[in-house]
Design a protein around this motif. Sequence first.
Motif, PDB file in Angstrom:
ATOM      1  N   PHE A   8      20.653  27.446 -29.604  1.00  0.00           N
ATOM      2  CA  PHE A   8      21.809  26.947 -30.337  1.00  0.00           C
ATOM      3  C   PHE A   8      22.375  25.613 -29.886  1.00  0.00           C
ATOM      4  O   PHE A   8      22.951  24.902 -30.689  1.00  0.00           O
ATOM      5  N   GLN A  27      25.081  24.782 -35.127  1.00  0.00           N
ATOM      6  CA  GLN A  27      24.635  25.750 -34.125  1.00  0.00           C
ATOM      7  C   GLN A  27      24.255  27.110 -34.701  1.00  0.00           C
ATOM      8  O   GLN A  27      25.117  27.910 -35.065  1.00  0.00           O
ATOM      9  N   SER A  33      22.926  31.007 -34.575  1.00  0.00           N
ATOM     10  CA  SER A  33      23.052  32.132 -33.645  1.00  0.00           C
ATOM     11  C   SER A  33      22.272  33.313 -34.204  1.00  0.00           C
ATOM     12  O   SER A  33      21.055  33.292 -34.195  1.00  0.00           O
TER      13      SER A  33
END
Length: 156
Positions: free
Chosen positions: A29, A52, A54
């Motif tokens: 990430f 980012q 996840s």
Amino acid sequence: MRQLTTLLDDLTFGEGPRWRNGFLYFSDFYDCVVKRVSLDGVVEEVVNVPKQPSGLGWLPDGRMLIVSMIDQKLMVFDGTSLAEYADLSDYATHHCNDMVVDGVGRAWVGNFGFDLDAELVLEPVVDRLGKWFAAGHRETERGERIGRRIALEPKR
């Protein structure tokens, strides 16, 4: 005794590992990339997620769902393009995180519930796992980080 073999290293922060079709998929990430690695250690970049990535999961039709942490969105990747699947900002109090997707495509997305960069106060922090993405469900699932439990909360 079995011996462990390292498939890869030098990750910035590996998150949300999931096995699928002979590959281990995961989010790196801080590099903003979903990657996959084969059992031979061959690493491939799957898709860039600018805010980012996840948690990872798959819909029944094979499209990949990806949590986009900072902008609190659930993204869908069809193998070619990345698009918004759901905006979770009304439900998440801070960055979204991991996710579980069931066999019919319902996704439960967690969030930190607090600002990780702010001072941490030692009191129970409730972590909303996300609204069920299926019509007819009357509960919202919640997890509690410090209490280590999951409960169903009736919708109001």
